[in-house]
Design an enzyme around this catalytic site. Structure first.
Site, PDB file in Angstrom:
ATOM      1  N   GLU A  49       0.834  -1.215   0.000  1.00 34.21           N
ATOM      2  CA  GLU A  49       0.000   0.000   0.000  1.00 34.21           C
ATOM      3  C   GLU A  49       0.861   1.254   0.000  1.00 34.21           C
ATOM      4  OE1 GLU A  49      -2.903  -0.127   3.166  1.00 34.21           O
ATOM      5  OE2 GLU A  49      -4.104  -1.636   2.129  1.00 34.21           O
TER       6      GLU A  49
ATOM      7  N   GLU B 229      -6.212  -7.339  -1.112  1.00 37.21           N
ATOM      8  CA  GLU B 229      -6.556  -7.241   0.318  1.00 37.21           C
ATOM      9  C   GLU B 229      -7.860  -6.496   0.473  1.00 37.21           C
ATOM     10  OE1 GLU B 229      -3.437  -5.831   3.119  1.00 37.21           O
ATOM     11  OE2 GLU B 229      -5.039  -4.658   4.040  1.00 37.21           O
TER      12      GLU B 229
HETATM   13  C1  IDC Z   1      -3.127  -4.072  10.335  1.00 41.14           C
HETATM   14  C2  IDC Z   1      -3.420  -5.245  11.234  1.00 41.14           C
HETATM   15  C3  IDC Z   1      -3.107  -4.883  12.677  1.00 41.14           C
HETATM   16  C4  IDC Z   1      -1.698  -4.345  12.757  1.00 41.14           C
HETATM   17  C5  IDC Z   1      -1.455  -3.240  11.777  1.00 41.14           C
HETATM   18  C6  IDC Z   1      -0.001  -2.838  11.848  1.00 41.14           C
HETATM   19  O1  IDC Z   1      -4.754  -5.650  11.077  1.00 41.14           O
HETATM   20  O2  IDC Z   1      -3.238  -6.009  13.517  1.00 41.14           O
HETATM   21  O3  IDC Z   1      -1.497  -3.847  14.062  1.00 41.14           O
HETATM   22  O4  IDC Z   1      -1.805  -3.667  10.473  1.00 41.14           O
HETATM   23  O5  IDC Z   1       0.583  -2.511  10.678  1.00 41.14           O
HETATM   24  C7  IDC Z   1      -4.135  -2.303   5.671  1.00 41.14           C
HETATM   25  C8  IDC Z   1      -2.798  -2.911   5.713  1.00 41.14           C
HETATM   26  C9  IDC Z   1      -2.690  -3.948   6.811  1.00 41.14           C
HETATM   27  C10 IDC Z   1      -3.470  -3.515   8.046  1.00 41.14           C
HETATM   28  C11 IDC Z   1      -4.956  -3.448   7.672  1.00 41.14           C
HETATM   29  C12 IDC Z   1      -5.866  -3.087   8.845  1.00 41.14           C
HETATM   30  O6  IDC Z   1      -2.405  -3.483   4.474  1.00 41.14           O
HETATM   31  O7  IDC Z   1      -1.325  -4.128   7.121  1.00 41.14           O
HETATM   32  O8  IDC Z   1      -3.308  -4.514   9.017  1.00 41.14           O
HETATM   33  N1  IDC Z   1      -5.103  -2.501   6.592  1.00 41.14           N
HETATM   34  O9  IDC Z   1      -5.510  -1.828   9.383  1.00 41.14           O
HETATM   35  N2  IDC Z   1      -4.584  -1.486   4.761  1.00 41.14           N
HETATM   36  C13 IDC Z   1      -5.831  -1.111   5.096  1.00 41.14           C
HETATM   37  C14 IDC Z   1      -6.178  -1.735   6.269  1.00 41.14           C
END
Ligand code: IDC
Length: 467
Positions: A293, A385
């Site tokens: 991302e 994702e």
């Molecule tokens: C989130 C995980 C969370 C973690 C966080 C840290 O769900 O447990 O603490 O990352 O980086 C994304 C990202 C993905 C995120 C997810 C939810 O690709 O890494 O995971 N998210 O926030 N993009 C949109 C949402």
């Protein structure tokens, strides 16, 4: 979408050293077999049959005293049936008599505990269910529950049916040049949830969830790849192999998030993708996702990054499908005020490229869907994702919005992976906390609301054209 990562409250913090130790323990020599003293076992045996073969999934529940190492025995009622490839157990066959020996990670079966194993087989005539099973020589009297209805799975696993993929027009196409949609799940961060990706969980993903793909999310920061490139590369390769063994496509996700400029990790990306593409070039199941991302950077910067990383992959694997992250957390620019025009006007200069679109159904609704509906006719999109929840990975599970989204993706044959196939303590996780490493992933008893929904959705039949 403002996708600010939040700090982890992880009880799951595993050092890579621990990852390796877990893996090593999984392949250690099996401990001595303890005979069942008080007898009792129950077996569930279900099959999917296709033209020349079938898949059998077997759940063995120990109703007797705890065992540490076990052998399941049964006889095929039709002598034309043969085990061709097994998982989660070591198989032997003499005539129609089959044995399946526990595989190390599932040696221990407490009273009431169950192990799930399976195999692909061939058959010449009818394909009836074996009538009786034994566990360590003791007949299972707890019942055999066959599933009589056989769902036809023409041709076999997703990778067997579709083979090597390529991009044709705005679609992902299979070996017959026909558009397909792959549906599956994304791992959580490998540095935190290594215990969620073992034989039993991948078996459940392939055979119980009937997924087509597994996304392997290798964070680069936050305790990920940058802390131990060799160990994370090995772990990704191990998971590629586990996906391949089950006929699943593997999306190798270089999970950059913060910093949002992928150029920060350019050298790491080149080193990582040179290694994984060299090792896996001969496989048909690998899809490369080079930047999860990007955020806070221009499309021009992302495109330039892509045009430096893709040639590294192409040097080993000239036509593998590559997914390129898009601006503003892979929103095609929308979350920073842009739209798909910037990509349409200035596409990545390489063949077999798709563009990532990510959404979180409780945060991103009609305005985002309108962009996807329009962009789907102009660009090859891959939803590598998405969440059923808010962009934080937690909060409300919005099944109505999720359904509207997935119907749109189905309509355009856009492939997707759901965040996450893990037991993280957040509502996006498919499994209840404490599930991972426990050996039982199949069924709905171990699932959260999001997991129950996704499993049901993925289990609906695939539509893979073969002619
Ligand atoms: C989130 C995980 C969370 C973690 C966080 C840290 O769900 O447990 O603490 O990352 O980086 C994304 C990202 C993905 C995120 C997810 C939810 O690709 O890494 O995971 N998210 O926030 N993009 C949109 C949402």
């Amino acid at each position: 979408m403002k996708l600010l990562p939040r700090p982890r409250r992880g009880r799951h913090l595993l050092a890579v050293g621990a990852v390796t130790a877990l893996t090593a323990a999984g392949v250690a020599t099996a401990p001595a077999v303890t005979a069942l003293t008080a007898p009792g076992c129950a077996v569930t045996y279900t099959t999917n049959t296709w033209q020349n073969g079938f898949t059998a999934n077997i759940t063995i529940r120990n109703l007797g005293d705890p065992v540490d190492g076990w052998t399941l025995g049964f006889a095929f009622p039709d002598s034309g049936q043969k085990v061709t490839h097994g998982w989660s157990a070591t198989y032997g066959q003499t005539g129609s008599a089959v044995t399946a020996r526990s595989a190390g990670h599932n040696d221990r079966l407490g009273t009431g505990a169950a192990a799930t194993i399976g195999f692909n087989g061939s058959h010449t005539g009818a394909n009836p269910t074996p009538a009786s099973f034994t566990l360590n020589g003791v007949t299972c009297t707890g019942g055999v529950t066959p599933t009589p209805t056989l769902t036809p799975t023409p041709g076999g696993t997703p990778v067997e049916v579709n083979g090597r993929l390529r991009v044709c027009g705005v679609h992902l196409c299979n070996q017959y040049g026909r558009p397909i949609q792959l549906r599956g799940m994304s791992s959580h961060g490998l540095q935190w949830f290594a215990d969620c990706y073992d034989d039993a969980s991948l078996d459940a993903l392939a055979h119980d969830w009937k997924a087509d793909l597994f996304r392997i999310s290798m964070y680069v920061q936050e305790g990920g790849y940058e802390t131990n490139p060799a160990a994370f590369t090995r772990e990704v390769n191990r998971l590629v192999d586990m996906a391949e063994a089950r006929g699943l496509y593997a999306v190798v996700d270089f999970h950059t998030l913060t910093p949002g400029d992928p150029t920060y990790n350019l050298d790491r990306a080149k080193t990582f993708f040179a290694a994984v593409s060299a090792r896996n070039a001969a496989k048909d199941n690998v899809i490369y996702e080079i930047a999860n991302e990007p955020n806070g950077v221009s499309w021009a910067t992302i495109k330039s990054y892509a045009e430096q990383v893709i040639p590294v992959i192409r040097a080993n694997d000239p036509d593998a499908v590559v997914i390129v992250g898009t601006r503003a957390w892979s929103s095609l620019g929308v979350s920073e005020g842009g739209n798909e025009n910037e990509v349409v006007a200035n596409p990545v200069n390489a063949a077999n490229v798709m563009y990532a679109f990510h959404f979180y159904a409780a945060s991103h609704t009609d305005a985002y869907r309108q962009v996807v509906a329009r962009a789907a006719t102009r660009l090859p999109l891959f939803v590598s994702e998405f969440g059923t929840v808010t962009y934080t990975g937690g909060g409300q599970v919005d099944l109505a919005s999720t359904t509207t989204w997935l119907n749109l993706l189905d309509q355009h044959k856009i492939s997707y992976a759901n965040w996450t196939y893990s037991d993280a303590p957040e509502s996006s996780a498919a499994f209840k906390p404490g599930t991972c490493g426990g050996g039982t992933y199949a069924g709905t008893g171990v699932l959260n609301e999001s997991g129950v929904y996704l499993r049901a959705r993925l289990r609906t039949p695939d539509d893979f054209p073969t002619g």
